[in-house]
Design a protein around this motif. Structure first.
Motif, PDB file in Angstrom:
ATOM      1  N   THR A   1       0.894  -1.184  -0.064  1.00 46.92           N
ATOM      2  CA  THR A   1      -0.220   0.163  -0.032  1.00 46.92           C
ATOM      3  C   THR A   1       1.142   1.187  -0.043  1.00 46.92           C
ATOM      4  OG1 THR A   1      -1.776  -1.059   1.271  1.00 46.92           O
ATOM      5  CG2 THR A   1      -1.826   1.320   1.199  1.00 46.92           C
ATOM      6  N   ILE A   2       0.680   1.960  -0.972  1.00 41.91           N
ATOM      7  CA  ILE A   2       1.475   3.312  -1.203  1.00 41.91           C
ATOM      8  C   ILE A   2       0.489   4.562  -0.897  1.00 41.91           C
ATOM      9  CG2 ILE A   2       2.897   4.668  -2.549  1.00 41.91           C
ATOM     10  CD1 ILE A   2       3.743   1.530  -2.263  1.00 41.91           C
ATOM     11  N   HIS A   3       1.204   5.376   0.156  1.00 40.18           N
ATOM     12  CA  HIS A   3       0.454   6.711   0.521  1.00 40.18           C
ATOM     13  C   HIS A   3       1.179   7.825  -0.304  1.00 40.18           C
ATOM     14  CE1 HIS A   3      -1.961   9.563   2.494  1.00 40.18           C
ATOM     15  NE2 HIS A   3      -0.905  10.388   2.828  1.00 40.18           N
TER      16      HIS A   3
ATOM     17  N   GLY B   1      -3.681  10.493  -1.170  1.00 39.70           N
ATOM     18  CA  GLY B   1      -4.447   9.174  -1.346  1.00 39.70           C
ATOM     19  C   GLY B   1      -3.649   8.062  -1.389  1.00 39.70           C
ATOM     20  N   ASP B   2      -4.230   6.891  -1.078  1.00 46.08           N
ATOM     21  CA  ASP B   2      -3.342   5.513  -1.309  1.00 46.08           C
ATOM     22  C   ASP B   2      -3.946   4.749  -2.578  1.00 46.08           C
ATOM     23  OD1 ASP B   2      -2.652   6.121   1.312  1.00 46.08           O
ATOM     24  OD2 ASP B   2      -4.310   5.067   2.317  1.00 46.08           O
TER      25      ASP B   2
ATOM     26  N   ASN C   1      -8.116   0.825  -9.119  1.00 45.11           N
ATOM     27  CA  ASN C   1      -9.634   0.889  -8.959  1.00 45.11           C
ATOM     28  C   ASN C   1     -10.383   1.496  -7.636  1.00 45.11           C
ATOM     29  OD1 ASN C   1      -9.892  -0.244 -11.427  1.00 45.11           O
ATOM     30  ND2 ASN C   1      -9.560  -2.334 -10.903  1.00 45.11           N
ATOM     31  N   PRO C   2      -9.538   1.441  -6.421  1.00 47.07           N
ATOM     32  CA  PRO C   2     -10.294   1.892  -5.485  1.00 47.07           C
ATOM     33  C   PRO C   2     -10.552   3.347  -5.461  1.00 47.07           C
ATOM     34  CG  PRO C   2      -8.644   0.090  -4.784  1.00 47.07           C
ATOM     35  CD  PRO C   2      -8.348   0.458  -6.214  1.00 47.07           C
ATOM     36  N   LEU C   3     -11.628   3.964  -5.054  1.00 48.26           N
ATOM     37  CA  LEU C   3     -11.839   5.461  -5.286  1.00 48.26           C
ATOM     38  C   LEU C   3     -10.866   6.175  -4.168  1.00 48.26           C
ATOM     39  CD1 LEU C   3     -15.741   5.438  -5.345  1.00 48.26           C
ATOM     40  CD2 LEU C   3     -14.014   5.336  -7.353  1.00 48.26           C
ATOM     41  N   MET C   4     -10.354   6.938  -4.657  1.00 49.09           N
ATOM     42  CA  MET C   4      -9.654   7.951  -3.680  1.00 49.09           C
ATOM     43  C   MET C   4     -10.184   9.288  -3.736  1.00 49.09           C
ATOM     44  SD  MET C   4      -5.843   6.986  -5.404  1.00 49.09           S
ATOM     45  CE  MET C   4      -6.185   7.514  -7.164  1.00 49.09           C
ATOM     46  N   ASN C   5     -10.685   9.688  -2.905  1.00 48.22           N
ATOM     47  CA  ASN C   5     -11.585  10.910  -2.457  1.00 48.22           C
ATOM     48  C   ASN C   5     -10.626  11.987  -2.154  1.00 48.22           C
ATOM     49  OD1 ASN C   5     -14.056   9.891  -2.991  1.00 48.22           O
ATOM     50  ND2 ASN C   5     -14.021   9.134  -0.826  1.00 48.22           N
ATOM     51  N   ARG C   6     -10.657  13.136  -2.486  1.00 42.41           N
ATOM     52  CA  ARG C   6      -9.639  14.220  -2.480  1.00 42.41           C
ATOM     53  C   ARG C   6     -10.240  15.552  -2.561  1.00 42.41           C
ATOM     54  NH1 ARG C   6      -6.880  10.730  -6.465  1.00 42.41           N
ATOM     55  NH2 ARG C   6      -5.052   9.737  -5.459  1.00 42.41           N
ATOM     56  N   GLN C   7      -9.600  16.366  -2.017  1.00 41.67           N
ATOM     57  CA  GLN C   7     -10.038  17.944  -2.172  1.00 41.67           C
ATOM     58  C   GLN C   7      -9.281  18.305  -3.402  1.00 41.67           C
ATOM     59  OE1 GLN C   7     -11.925  19.796  -0.167  1.00 41.67           O
ATOM     60  NE2 GLN C   7     -12.284  17.654   0.927  1.00 41.67           N
TER      61      GLN C   7
END
Length: 241
Positions: free
Chosen positions: A71-73, A87-88, A103-109
């Motif tokens: 897992t990369i941040h 995001g990750d 594919n996982p959603l990455m919610n960001r500002q």
């Protein structure tokens, strides 16, 4: 202005998608599959002015038999050193082949936050693979990436951007020096076509050309973007630990 501000971030994502597919069985030879590994990249405009900084940190590493998943941040900072987005994402390896799951959603500002708009962003795309035995003249697989932006309050779609990466060609080997060191790299050139829709309306697209310098086991150490043959920006690997 928004699309222009978003471009460096998207180019950085393309760097992350540039994942090697290696013939070796020791997956840990890839730097971002090592515990606590850290990357730092710096972005500049055509006048060599620093415009941003990106950091990537391995926060979790799981091994199961011959499989390895990390897992990369990621954190992206603007030219003022302020955090713009984070995001990750995951990368993994099985039987020596590297993959990245976007594919996982990455919610960001959104970068539009300063205008009082809060937006949710999600992205999905193909895995851009790099064969283990690159050679001059070799054609690599194309890829497509879709970025969607929605109003965080009501969920209304605000913008959809589709990036089509085509004509990926290995031009040859070249020694390249970046702040992180000097490497023997493969010079790869490709085109990116951006198609946009905002509030349901089709917007003018944009076409850029990218030249990247790829080092097996490390990834991209330098990437340059051009429009109409003129350098627009570039990103270099500044630190790897």
């Amino acid at each position: 202005m928004f699309r222009k501000a978003l471009l460096p971030w998207l180019c950085c994502l393309l760097l992350l998608l540039a994942v090697p597919s290696q013939a070796q069985t020791d997956c840990s030879d890839y730097q971002l599959l090592r515990e606590n590994a850290t990357y730092e990249l710096l972005s500049y405009n055509h006048k060599d002015k620093e415009t941003g900084r990106m950091t990537y940190n391995v926060t979790d590493l799981n091994r199961s038999g011959d499989k390895l998943e990390a897992t990369i941040h990621s954190q992206v900072y603007d030219e003022k050193g302020e955090l713009a987005t984070e995001g990750d994402f995951k990368i993994g390896c099985e039987n020596g082949s590297i993959w990245m799951d976007m594919n996982p959603l990455m919610n960001r500002q959104s970068p539009m936050q300063g205008q009082g708009n809060s937006m949710e962003m999600s992205m999905e795309g193909d895995k851009m693979l790099y064969p283990s035995n690159l050679q001059a003249g070799q054609k690599l697989e194309d890829g497509t990436m879709t970025l969607q932006m929605k109003d965080a309050g009501n969920g209304q779609s605000m913008m959809t951007m589709v990036m089509k990466v085509t004509d990926r060609t290995v031009e040859g080997k070249e020694s390249i020096t970046v702040p992180a060191g000097t490497y023997d790299s493969y010079k790869i050139r490709y085109n990116t076509q951006m198609e946009n829709r905002a509030m349901g309306m089709k917007m003018p697209g944009m076409r850029i050309e990218t030249v990247e310098y790829y080092v097996p086991g490390i990834g991209m150490v330098r990437s340059e973007t051009y429009r109409n043959g003129k350098l627009q920006s570039y990103t270099v690997l500044s630190k790897i630990e």
